[in-house]
Scaffold this motif. Sequence first.
Motif, PDB file in Angstrom:
ATOM      1  N   GLN A 127      25.806  41.228  32.361  1.00 23.45           N
ATOM      2  CA  GLN A 127      25.609  42.547  32.979  1.00 23.45           C
ATOM      3  C   GLN A 127      26.941  43.271  33.154  1.00 23.45           C
ATOM      4  N   ALA A 128      26.885  44.596  33.011  1.00 21.03           N
ATOM      5  CA  ALA A 128      28.111  45.378  33.065  1.00 21.03           C
ATOM      6  C   ALA A 128      28.565  45.613  34.499  1.00 21.03           C
ATOM      7  N   PHE A 129      27.609  45.992  35.350  1.00 21.85           N
ATOM      8  CA  PHE A 129      27.957  46.330  36.732  1.00 21.85           C
ATOM      9  C   PHE A 129      27.629  45.177  37.676  1.00 21.85           C
ATOM     10  N   CYS A 130      28.527  44.954  38.647  1.00 19.71           N
ATOM     11  CA  CYS A 130      28.250  43.994  39.721  1.00 19.71           C
ATOM     12  C   CYS A 130      28.560  44.660  41.044  1.00 19.71           C
ATOM     13  N   CYS A 131      27.849  44.197  42.102  1.00 17.00           N
ATOM     14  CA  CYS A 131      28.048  44.810  43.406  1.00 17.00           C
ATOM     15  C   CYS A 131      29.079  44.036  44.208  1.00 17.00           C
ATOM     16  N   CYS A 132      29.959  44.744  44.891  1.00 14.68           N
ATOM     17  CA  CYS A 132      30.964  44.126  45.742  1.00 14.68           C
ATOM     18  C   CYS A 132      30.271  43.409  46.903  1.00 14.68           C
ATOM     19  N   PRO A 133      30.580  42.168  47.178  1.00 16.25           N
ATOM     20  CA  PRO A 133      29.905  41.437  48.259  1.00 16.25           C
ATOM     21  C   PRO A 133      30.230  42.007  49.645  1.00 16.25           C
ATOM     22  N   ALA A 134      31.314  42.744  49.781  1.00 15.63           N
ATOM     23  CA  ALA A 134      31.692  43.288  51.095  1.00 15.63           C
ATOM     24  C   ALA A 134      31.011  44.620  51.372  1.00 15.63           C
ATOM     25  N   CYS A 135      31.052  45.561  50.421  1.00 14.14           N
ATOM     26  CA  CYS A 135      30.524  46.888  50.703  1.00 14.14           C
ATOM     27  C   CYS A 135      29.281  47.234  49.904  1.00 14.14           C
ATOM     28  N   GLY A 136      28.966  46.451  48.860  1.00 13.44           N
ATOM     29  CA  GLY A 136      27.755  46.698  48.096  1.00 13.44           C
ATOM     30  C   GLY A 136      27.923  47.727  46.995  1.00 13.44           C
ATOM     31  N   GLU A 137      29.072  48.279  46.858  1.00 16.20           N
ATOM     32  CA  GLU A 137      29.343  49.291  45.839  1.00 16.20           C
ATOM     33  C   GLU A 137      29.389  48.643  44.443  1.00 16.20           C
ATOM     34  N   ARG A 195      34.335  37.433  35.168  1.00 18.70           N
ATOM     35  CA  ARG A 195      35.211  38.600  35.377  1.00 18.70           C
ATOM     36  C   ARG A 195      35.550  38.736  36.853  1.00 18.70           C
ATOM     37  N   ARG A 196      36.773  39.160  37.088  1.00 17.09           N
ATOM     38  CA  ARG A 196      37.134  39.582  38.436  1.00 17.09           C
ATOM     39  C   ARG A 196      37.213  41.104  38.383  1.00 17.09           C
ATOM     40  N   LEU A 197      36.457  41.736  39.270  1.00 19.77           N
ATOM     41  CA  LEU A 197      36.355  43.208  39.216  1.00 19.77           C
ATOM     42  C   LEU A 197      37.055  43.824  40.416  1.00 19.77           C
ATOM     43  N   ARG A 198      37.482  45.064  40.232  1.00 16.84           N
ATOM     44  CA  ARG A 198      38.060  45.807  41.353  1.00 16.84           C
ATOM     45  C   ARG A 198      36.946  46.503  42.100  1.00 16.84           C
ATOM     46  N   CYS A 199      37.052  46.539  43.434  1.00 13.52           N
ATOM     47  CA  CYS A 199      36.080  47.318  44.192  1.00 13.52           C
ATOM     48  C   CYS A 199      36.491  48.792  44.119  1.00 13.52           C
ATOM     49  N   ALA A 202      34.946  38.357  42.481  1.00 11.49           N
ATOM     50  CA  ALA A 202      34.487  37.681  41.270  1.00 11.49           C
ATOM     51  C   ALA A 202      33.029  38.046  41.044  1.00 11.49           C
ATOM     52  N   GLU A 203      32.712  38.189  39.796  1.00 11.95           N
ATOM     53  CA  GLU A 203      31.334  38.488  39.391  1.00 11.95           C
ATOM     54  C   GLU A 203      30.424  37.347  39.852  1.00 11.95           C
ATOM     55  N   PRO A 204      29.407  37.636  40.679  1.00 12.92           N
ATOM     56  CA  PRO A 204      28.580  36.528  41.180  1.00 12.92           C
ATOM     57  C   PRO A 204      27.592  36.047  40.126  1.00 12.92           C
ATOM     58  N   LEU A 205      27.276  34.763  40.175  1.00 12.88           N
ATOM     59  CA  LEU A 205      26.265  34.213  39.266  1.00 12.88           C
ATOM     60  C   LEU A 205      24.915  34.216  39.977  1.00 12.88           C
ATOM     61  N   PRO A 206      23.823  34.372  39.223  1.00 10.93           N
ATOM     62  CA  PRO A 206      22.506  34.270  39.868  1.00 10.93           C
ATOM     63  C   PRO A 206      22.336  32.890  40.511  1.00 10.93           C
ATOM     64  N   VAL A 207      21.591  32.816  41.642  1.00 11.81           N
ATOM     65  CA  VAL A 207      21.430  31.515  42.319  1.00 11.81           C
ATOM     66  C   VAL A 207      20.713  30.506  41.434  1.00 11.81           C
ATOM     67  N   GLU A 208      19.933  30.994  40.454  1.00 11.84           N
ATOM     68  CA  GLU A 208      19.241  30.039  39.559  1.00 11.84           C
ATOM     69  C   GLU A 208      20.253  29.337  38.655  1.00 11.84           C
ATOM     70  N   VAL A 209      21.440  29.938  38.502  1.00 10.14           N
ATOM     71  CA  VAL A 209      22.450  29.307  37.647  1.00 10.14           C
ATOM     72  C   VAL A 209      23.256  28.282  38.444  1.00 10.14           C
ATOM     73  N   ALA A 210      23.861  28.742  39.545  1.00  9.25           N
ATOM     74  CA  ALA A 210      24.674  27.816  40.339  1.00  9.25           C
ATOM     75  C   ALA A 210      24.917  28.387  41.724  1.00  9.25           C
ATOM     76  N   ARG A 211      25.238  27.496  42.653  1.00  6.85           N
ATOM     77  CA  ARG A 211      25.648  27.954  43.975  1.00  6.85           C
ATOM     78  C   ARG A 211      27.054  28.520  43.896  1.00  6.85           C
ATOM     79  N   ARG A 212      27.388  29.343  44.889  1.00  7.63           N
ATOM     80  CA  ARG A 212      28.744  29.865  44.947  1.00  7.63           C
ATOM     81  C   ARG A 212      29.720  28.698  44.973  1.00  7.63           C
ATOM     82  N   SER A 213      30.680  28.765  44.143  1.00  8.48           N
ATOM     83  CA  SER A 213      31.734  27.752  44.036  1.00  8.48           C
ATOM     84  C   SER A 213      31.200  26.339  43.781  1.00  8.48           C
TER      85      SER A 213
END
Length: 517
Positions: A34-44, A74-78, A89-100
Amino acid sequence: MHLLDPRPLLPPGLAVDQVEVRSDRVIIFAHAPQAFCCCPACGEPSNRLHSRYERQLLDLPSHGRIVELRLQVRRLRCLAAKCPRRTFAEPLPVEVARRSGRRTTRLDGLTQHLGVALGGRPGAGLARRLMLPVGKDTLLRLVRRQTPAGAGKVRALGIDEWAWRRRQRYGTILCDLEQRRIVDLLPDRDQVTVKTWLRAHPEIGVVARDRSGGFASAVNEAAPSAVQVADRWHLMENASAAFLDAVRSVLGPIRRALSNGTINPDLLSAAERLQYEGYLRRKEANDAIRALAAAGTPIKEIVRRTGRSRKLVRATLRNREDEVFRSRTSSLDPWLIRLEAMWEAGCRNAAELWRNLRDEGFGGCLRIVTEWATRRRRSEQPDGGAAGQVPPARTIARTMLANRDRLARAEAVMVATIEAAVPALAAGRVLVERFHRMVRARIPDALPTWITDASDSLVASFGRGIADDQAAVRAALTEPWSNGATEGSITKLKLVRRQMYGRGKLDLLRARLVAPA
Ligand SMILES: [Zn+2]
């Protein structure tokens, strides 16, 4: 290496870049498309690249090889100006893996199942064979992570204690008797702990428990409306234990009666009486033979006067004791004279005796000769082994409570002798048998009379206990519930703890034993 399209084989949400098959592992290079990811802090949402890094994940094994995912993350800028996070960091779906996490969710799931079913060390052993790259500690950590199933609604509860450590530390096990499953394990058997658990389950209508311990009063306080059922198996056991105590309390008179050795013919069954009368006739004849021999009469003359065979006269003079109940004729009979001669010559070893006999043509087994040697040895002891003939209290109690028709003759004589000498114990035996029958056949109406009759007997204290817990005992005779399922669960718990070498902590035991509602 694209013989096979690997995309459907991966967890959803990943795009495959390359597959590399090595001798011991398959390495799949992939990325999240996916091209766009949402920032975990602000959701943007953001697609502004800051950097890339590789994340390694272990996946389910395939074709005898470990499968390793190498993800380009990818590591993205907010993009939000006021956001405290500058990059994410671009989050992975929970079906793939847990965070870290270092393994895919599906590998964790399979590993967890293995840990729950087998425990740490055996689970790790099997995991190695299955090419699951997890060790014992990981396995146990995954089992712990599994949240225990809630108890759900329990209508009929079985409660019992189990030993963390025998006679030192106990826990409590709680079972759903309808579904026959463990609903919870408590770390101790403390009143407060049990009451807290019970108060959280006001739906409980029936509680099956044994009579000992504080469970009765905990249930009285915390679930007063529940019907309490004494466990039938425990009731039977308690009655037998009470009888053993009764036997112990009169062991002195029992010893005197048994070493006295007199037999009251009135107490024998018809078949035994016939045998006993035969014994008396034999004894009379044998005494006459012995008296003649003692007076110096030659064997030939004894044979003539008594009309007995020469063989029998010889045998009588050889044996000091007459057996009350003749053992059935044995394959040893024709060899007794030979055996006796070897014994007198100093050969006291049963195996050696047997080998000698066998060389001369004896076809019987070693056991027969061993038993003969044991009897022969005993007959040489000064008191004929009388003191050693009084069996331990446990044996006496068991024999007295056993089905009379199944007793060996010697046992029947022992029981008859004891009951003649200690009538109070005979009465106690009848009371315990009545109790057993009442529980087995479920006859609640017999309970009050039984309690009255027991009050003045050798099992009076057991009777008082039953009277004090009368409602639960009566329920045991009327309700269908029994704590059998709980007992079975304790067995399972012991098994699981043994697999864990007794080191399983409560959360681990819960995870492995408490079945989902
Ligand atoms: Zn942000």
